[in-house]
Motif scaffolding. Sequence first.
Motif, PDB file in Angstrom:
ATOM      1  N   UNK A 220       0.835  -1.213   0.000  1.00 32.18           N
ATOM      2  CA  UNK A 220       0.000   0.000   0.000  1.00 32.18           C
ATOM      3  C   UNK A 220       0.865   1.257   0.000  1.00 32.18           C
ATOM      4  N   UNK A 221       0.362   2.320  -0.604  1.00 32.16           N
ATOM      5  CA  UNK A 221       1.169   3.536  -0.735  1.00 32.16           C
ATOM      6  C   UNK A 221       0.280   4.765  -0.805  1.00 32.16           C
ATOM      7  N   UNK A 222       0.901   5.935  -0.605  1.00 32.16           N
ATOM      8  CA  UNK A 222       0.224   7.232  -0.697  1.00 32.16           C
ATOM      9  C   UNK A 222       0.735   8.001  -1.906  1.00 32.16           C
ATOM     10  N   UNK A 223      -0.186   8.633  -2.614  1.00 36.22           N
ATOM     11  CA  UNK A 223       0.161   9.479  -3.752  1.00 36.22           C
ATOM     12  C   UNK A 223      -0.438  10.861  -3.526  1.00 36.22           C
ATOM     13  N   UNK A 224       0.361  11.889  -3.708  1.00 38.46           N
ATOM     14  CA  UNK A 224      -0.145  13.264  -3.627  1.00 38.46           C
ATOM     15  C   UNK A 224      -0.565  13.713  -5.021  1.00 38.46           C
ATOM     16  N   UNK A 225      -1.836  14.091  -5.170  1.00 39.08           N
ATOM     17  CA  UNK A 225      -2.354  14.617  -6.428  1.00 39.08           C
ATOM     18  C   UNK A 225      -2.434  16.135  -6.303  1.00 39.08           C
ATOM     19  N   UNK A 246      -4.057  10.371  -2.245  1.00 36.38           N
ATOM     20  CA  UNK A 246      -4.704   9.139  -2.669  1.00 36.38           C
ATOM     21  C   UNK A 246      -3.978   7.967  -1.996  1.00 36.38           C
ATOM     22  N   UNK A 247      -4.646   7.344  -1.045  1.00 35.40           N
ATOM     23  CA  UNK A 247      -4.099   6.177  -0.353  1.00 35.40           C
ATOM     24  C   UNK A 247      -4.584   4.935  -1.089  1.00 35.40           C
ATOM     25  N   UNK A 248      -3.645   4.146  -1.590  1.00 34.63           N
ATOM     26  CA  UNK A 248      -3.969   3.005  -2.447  1.00 34.63           C
ATOM     27  C   UNK A 248      -3.546   1.714  -1.766  1.00 34.63           C
ATOM     28  N   UNK A 303       4.647   9.015  -3.482  1.00 33.60           N
ATOM     29  CA  UNK A 303       4.686   9.495  -4.860  1.00 33.60           C
ATOM     30  C   UNK A 303       3.872  10.777  -5.000  1.00 33.60           C
ATOM     31  N   UNK A 304       4.080  11.451  -6.120  1.00 31.93           N
ATOM     32  CA  UNK A 304       3.246  12.602  -6.441  1.00 31.93           C
ATOM     33  C   UNK A 304       2.875  12.552  -7.922  1.00 31.93           C
ATOM     34  N   UNK A 305       1.736  13.149  -8.231  1.00 33.42           N
ATOM     35  CA  UNK A 305       1.300  13.365  -9.610  1.00 33.42           C
ATOM     36  C   UNK A 305       0.820  14.801  -9.694  1.00 33.42           C
ATOM     37  N   UNK A 402       1.300  15.364 -17.432  1.00 31.88           N
ATOM     38  CA  UNK A 402       1.394  14.881 -16.069  1.00 31.88           C
ATOM     39  C   UNK A 402       2.856  14.948 -15.648  1.00 31.88           C
ATOM     40  N   UNK A 403       3.086  15.099 -14.371  1.00 27.99           N
ATOM     41  CA  UNK A 403       4.429  14.972 -13.821  1.00 27.99           C
ATOM     42  C   UNK A 403       4.349  14.035 -12.628  1.00 27.99           C
ATOM     43  N   UNK A 404       5.160  12.998 -12.636  1.00 26.59           N
ATOM     44  CA  UNK A 404       5.161  12.046 -11.529  1.00 26.59           C
ATOM     45  C   UNK A 404       6.574  11.543 -11.278  1.00 26.59           C
ATOM     46  N   UNK A 405       6.816  11.146 -10.025  1.00 25.30           N
ATOM     47  CA  UNK A 405       8.107  10.554  -9.674  1.00 25.30           C
ATOM     48  C   UNK A 405       8.045   9.032  -9.660  1.00 25.30           C
ATOM     49  N   UNK A 406       6.912   8.452 -10.083  1.00 26.63           N
ATOM     50  CA  UNK A 406       6.855   6.999 -10.235  1.00 26.63           C
ATOM     51  C   UNK A 406       7.806   6.581 -11.356  1.00 26.63           C
TER      52      UNK A 406
END
Length: 500
Positions: A220-225, A246-248, A303-305, A402-406
Amino acid sequence: MKTLLSRKISIVFLVIQLLVSAALIGIAFYVGLFSMKYMVALIGVSVFFLAYVIISQMTDKNRIIGRILCGVICLFYAGGGYYCINTYSAIDEMADQQVKVDQISCIVLKDDPAQSIYDTKDYKFGILDVSDRANTDKMLAEVQKAIGQEPLKAEYQDIDTLVDALYAKDVNAIVINEVNRNLIEDYYKTFSEDTRVLNTHKVETVIEEKEKLDDITTTPFNVYLSGNDVYGDIKTSSRSDVNVIMTVNPNTKEILLTSTPRDYYVPTSVSNGIPDKLTHAGNHGVDCSVKTLEMLYKIDIDYYIRVNFTSIKKIVDLLGGVKVYSDYDFTSRWGPGFKKGYNHVNGKEALAFCRERYTIPNGDAQRGRNHQHMVEAILNKAMSPNILPKYTKLLKTASKNFQTNMSTKEITSLVKMQLDDMSQWKIKYANATGTGAKKTTFSIRYRLLYVCIPDYNSVEKITNKIKHLLKATPDSQEEEKDNKDNTEDNTSSQSLPEIK
């Protein structure tokens, strides 16, 4: 001779089919988008058709049919390989975008005689003393290079006093990050008409890389939108008006969307404990917003998007529009009207739906709720099998907006997981609450701004929800469901009506 020539032609067709089949299988393995069951099926189909074509070349009756089938198969396989390569390259372009771009400008009054920074030898430059000092110093280094000496400086605590000094001619020029122009023009309405830009220095900064998860499909992980309030280049720093965590949990197929008001009055990671609006953290880069939210909720964000106005319009249009739920009837200040219930919206309408806060009840709190509805609408459409024909084009558009660090591997792993099981995800909501007030901020020290004083009880509850979902397993969720079914006073989580 005729029979020998025919056999040679058959061998050429078979070799071409064998090479094209092997190339497609190799590409499919390389891009890593497909699970083993799909790979086994692909190999099986390839072997079957190859065997069929081989058998067809043994008799004069089926030879021509076999060659035609061989050509069709090769064209189909070539298209599949092209599709896979384009998909992978689009993901690769979108992934690991860990650069933020700032435009640092040297600005004078409109009637100032200087035409470039080469004319500023005896000028005094107004600068901010702490905020964004690293970028300011880079601009001053450009000035020093141009005039051949260290420029004179006068330091100010915030944007207001800096701009006041320029208007009062206490300084000849000021150095600002263009990200602050909107903040300036909120108060100094004619600032752009009253001033000129002598020079702009583009600064690219690598965002600090976070530690990668072992397996994003099982952890499980958290993503900042982050939704930024500008059009154009997605890498450009700007205020973040959408702040959703977004907690996935890929194990339980659950997502928790937590919205935090843009005006939340909290210390940012660069403000030395002085509260500021959360939206202003975006001016310092997405990493500042991430760290600020980590401080607020006492969690790690993996992560962030980042998206902006341009991103939302293009993605929604490419999806063919989405069905978004509205809690109220309202008309946006940008024109479109929305009814309570599901609304099919295009890109322009989606942006208006997300931006509105004045013509809906509860203002910014409801806007945060609308952001969650839009995220859910986009996720539902993007994860639908119906989107597969547009999949490559969608990814290409996303890669530029989009910009993401994934990493590429992490994104392809998630795509593979979804293609493998086509699971329906359960989406829940959480909203931080607070009370409106007028306060000074880290960015504006001497003028009162509207802010939202946090309700830390709601923050604590959200923290618990996030941590609970991060630890959840399919077994624990089933046990929790059984407990709820056997308890009379439990309340169920809010859900939306079925999309029709």
